[in-house]
Write a protein that holds these residues in place. Structure first.
Motif, short mmCIF file in Angstrom:
data_model
loop_
_atom_site.label_atom_id
_atom_site.label_comp_id
_atom_site.label_asym_id
_atom_site.label_seq_id
_atom_site.Cartn_x
_atom_site.Cartn_y
_atom_site.Cartn_z
N GLN A 120 0.83 -1.21 0.00
CA GLN A 120 0.00 0.00 0.00
C GLN A 120 0.86 1.26 0.00
O GLN A 120 0.54 2.24 -0.67
CB GLN A 120 -0.93 -0.01 1.23
CG GLN A 120 -1.96 -1.12 1.23
CD GLN A 120 -3.02 -0.94 0.17
OE1 GLN A 120 -3.28 0.16 -0.31
NE2 GLN A 120 -3.64 -2.04 -0.23
N TYR A 121 1.97 1.24 0.74
CA TYR A 121 2.88 2.38 0.72
C TYR A 121 3.47 2.60 -0.67
O TYR A 121 3.57 3.75 -1.15
CB TYR A 121 4.01 2.17 1.73
CG TYR A 121 3.58 2.25 3.17
CD1 TYR A 121 2.65 3.19 3.59
CD2 TYR A 121 4.10 1.38 4.12
CE1 TYR A 121 2.26 3.26 4.91
CE2 TYR A 121 3.71 1.44 5.45
CZ TYR A 121 2.79 2.38 5.83
OH TYR A 121 2.40 2.46 7.14
N LYS A 124 0.83 4.07 -2.96
CA LYS A 124 0.58 5.48 -2.66
C LYS A 124 1.68 6.37 -3.21
O LYS A 124 1.39 7.44 -3.78
CB LYS A 124 0.45 5.66 -1.16
CG LYS A 124 0.13 7.09 -0.75
CD LYS A 124 0.02 7.24 0.74
CE LYS A 124 -0.25 8.69 1.13
NZ LYS A 124 -0.33 8.88 2.59
N ARG A 125 2.94 5.96 -3.08
CA ARG A 125 4.03 6.76 -3.64
C ARG A 125 3.95 6.84 -5.16
O ARG A 125 4.21 7.90 -5.75
CB ARG A 125 5.37 6.18 -3.20
CG ARG A 125 5.70 6.44 -1.73
CD ARG A 125 7.17 6.17 -1.45
NE ARG A 125 7.49 4.76 -1.65
CZ ARG A 125 7.48 3.87 -0.68
NH1 ARG A 125 7.11 4.22 0.56
NH2 ARG A 125 7.79 2.61 -0.91
N THR A 128 1.10 9.19 -6.03
CA THR A 128 1.49 10.57 -5.73
C THR A 128 2.41 11.12 -6.80
O THR A 128 2.31 12.29 -7.20
CB THR A 128 2.16 10.65 -4.36
OG1 THR A 128 1.27 10.10 -3.38
CG2 THR A 128 2.48 12.08 -3.98
N LEU A 170 -6.05 7.94 -5.06
CA LEU A 170 -5.48 8.62 -3.90
C LEU A 170 -6.56 9.12 -2.95
O LEU A 170 -6.33 9.25 -1.74
CB LEU A 170 -4.60 9.79 -4.34
CG LEU A 170 -3.14 9.49 -4.65
CD1 LEU A 170 -2.43 10.76 -5.13
CD2 LEU A 170 -2.43 8.92 -3.44
N LEU A 173 -7.14 6.72 -0.16
CA LEU A 173 -6.01 6.41 0.72
C LEU A 173 -5.85 7.54 1.73
O LEU A 173 -6.01 8.71 1.39
CB LEU A 173 -4.72 6.24 -0.08
CG LEU A 173 -4.68 5.07 -1.06
CD1 LEU A 173 -3.38 5.10 -1.87
CD2 LEU A 173 -4.82 3.74 -0.34
N ASP A 177 0.65 8.57 6.54
CA ASP A 177 1.06 7.18 6.41
C ASP A 177 0.79 6.36 7.66
O ASP A 177 0.64 5.13 7.57
CB ASP A 177 2.55 7.10 6.05
CG ASP A 177 2.82 7.60 4.64
OD1 ASP A 177 1.87 7.67 3.84
OD2 ASP A 177 3.99 7.93 4.33
N MET A 180 -2.38 4.31 7.47
CA MET A 180 -2.52 3.35 6.37
C MET A 180 -2.85 1.97 6.92
O MET A 180 -2.31 1.54 7.94
CB MET A 180 -1.24 3.31 5.55
CG MET A 180 -1.38 2.56 4.24
SD MET A 180 -2.25 3.51 2.99
CE MET A 180 -1.03 4.78 2.66
N ASN A 187 -8.57 1.23 4.12
CA ASN A 187 -8.07 2.53 3.69
C ASN A 187 -9.20 3.46 3.27
O ASN A 187 -9.10 4.68 3.43
CB ASN A 187 -7.08 2.35 2.53
CG ASN A 187 -5.75 1.81 3.01
OD1 ASN A 187 -5.30 2.11 4.11
ND2 ASN A 187 -5.11 1.00 2.18
#
Length: 367
Positions: A120-121, A124-125, A128, A170, A173, A177, A180, A187
């Protein structure tokens, strides 16, 4: 996260466990898979008590209209009882799929949870980076006065579509962080909770019981429909999982063909995956409905609790945080919250008939 137990079962706390399509499918699969195991001969009914009981039901089906009626009533009772159990497990299933009840320590499940959270991280990056204006506008030739070619126009449309899709993802989410969770459903709830906290400063799950009493009929009906859709898809997902498990267990019995059981298991897995995707979509729609309800009724929430309305946006976030502490029933060390209610403005006195203004008007109106 308390938001799931407060939202997903909010207006639907008055649920009645109806016999869904998943219950009919489950019972039909069990009967069809057990049919070869019972066998057509009387010798096949000799054996353990379970096989004898199934044979008695098969003989009952051939006993005339009264026996068929009794068998139908028995099927309805069994389906209703199983539906009650599945309906009671719907909210715990939502908590499990949200990742709030998954173990963080252990040998088997905890590494999978950490792996899903790490994914998930990464997602998200990546999203973004796609929505960053500098990154999105970096490729491509310098703007000219000439009209773009069809290839360049198609490339620009595809880039705009990718950016819009990334922004929609996004939106589901959480911004921070540390909020998360390892699943899409969790989320979605966390992102909605973060947006409400950032806009109003309050925790919506704490004020939801009071806020629920302020809804009009239209808002209540919309929330009930969204909640019923979430819980209905969660129940059907449970029925699909139970169908797969029962078909695998029945395939271990003698005189039961493995191919039909395998087909049922594969079909149940496919249906369960489709229901899981649909459950995520219904949770997204439901969180949007809840967020809109909080945005519309947050002033009425303050007035119902006797709190003064905030004057501006900054005061709204501060007042919402204090109001959450005021309503919190979990934390035992609640600080004392003191607020002053402004005095009501005095209403202007009604003019009397003997006032000079009214007398002058009467004199001016006279002929």
């Amino acid at each position: 996260m308390g938001a799931i137990s407060a939202f997903a079962s909010g207006p639907a706390k008055r649920w009645t466990a109806l016999i869904s399509g998943g219950a009919y499918a489950f019972l039909a699969v069990v009967v069809l898979l057990l049919r070869p195991w019972v066998g057509p001969t009387a010798e096949s009914c000799e054996g353990d008590d379970l096989r004898a009981a199934v044979c008695d039901l098969a003989d009952l089906a051939e006993g005339g209209p009264l026996a068929l009626t009794a068998l139908g009533v028995l099927a309805v009772v069994v389906a209703t009882g199983l539906s009650l159990v599945v309906a009671a497990l719907a909210v715990p299933l939502l908590q499990l799929l949200a990742g709030t009840s998954l173990p963080t320590h252990g040998v088997l499940v905890a590494p999978l949870v950490r792996l899903a959270l790490r994914r998930q991280y990464v997602v998200k990056r990546r999203l973004t980076a796609l929505t960053d204006p500098d990154v999105a506008d970096a490729p491509g030739p310098a703007p000219t006065s000439a009209p773009p070619t069809p290839l360049a126009a198609a490339h620009g449309a595809q880039s705009a579509t990718r950016v819009a899709r990334a922004r929609r993802k996004l939106h589901r989410l959480p911004v921070h962080d540390d909020l998360m969770l390892p699943t899409r459903i969790g989320n979605s709830f966390a992102a909605m909770n973060g947006r409400v906290r950032g806009r109003h400063g309050m925790d919506p799950s704490v004020g939801w019981p009071l806020l629920e009493q302020l809804f009009d009929d239209a808002a209540r009906r919309q929330l009930e429909q969204g909640s019923a859709q979430v819980l209905g898809r969660a129940r059907n997902l449970l029925w699909a999982v139970l169908t797969v498990l029962v078909s695998l267990v029945i395939s271990l019995l003698d005189r039961v063909h493995d191919l039909p059981a395998a087909i049922v298991a594969v079909a149940g897995c496919v249906i369960a995956l489709l229901l899981l995707v649909g459950l995520g979509d219904s949770v997204d729609a439901y969180t949007d409905t809840v967020e809109a309800a909080v945005l519309r009724h947050h002033d009425a929430l303050y007035e119902a609790a006797g709190w003064p309305l905030p004057a501006d946006t900054e005061a709204a976030r501060r007042t919402g945080a204090e109001f959450t502490v005021y309503l919190n029933r979990v934390d035992g060390a609640r600080p004392e919250v003191v607020f002053e209610r402004p005095p009501p403005e005095p209403s202007p006195p009604a003019p009397s008939p003997s006032s000079p203004q009214s007398s002058s008007r009467q004199e001016g109106a006279a002929p």
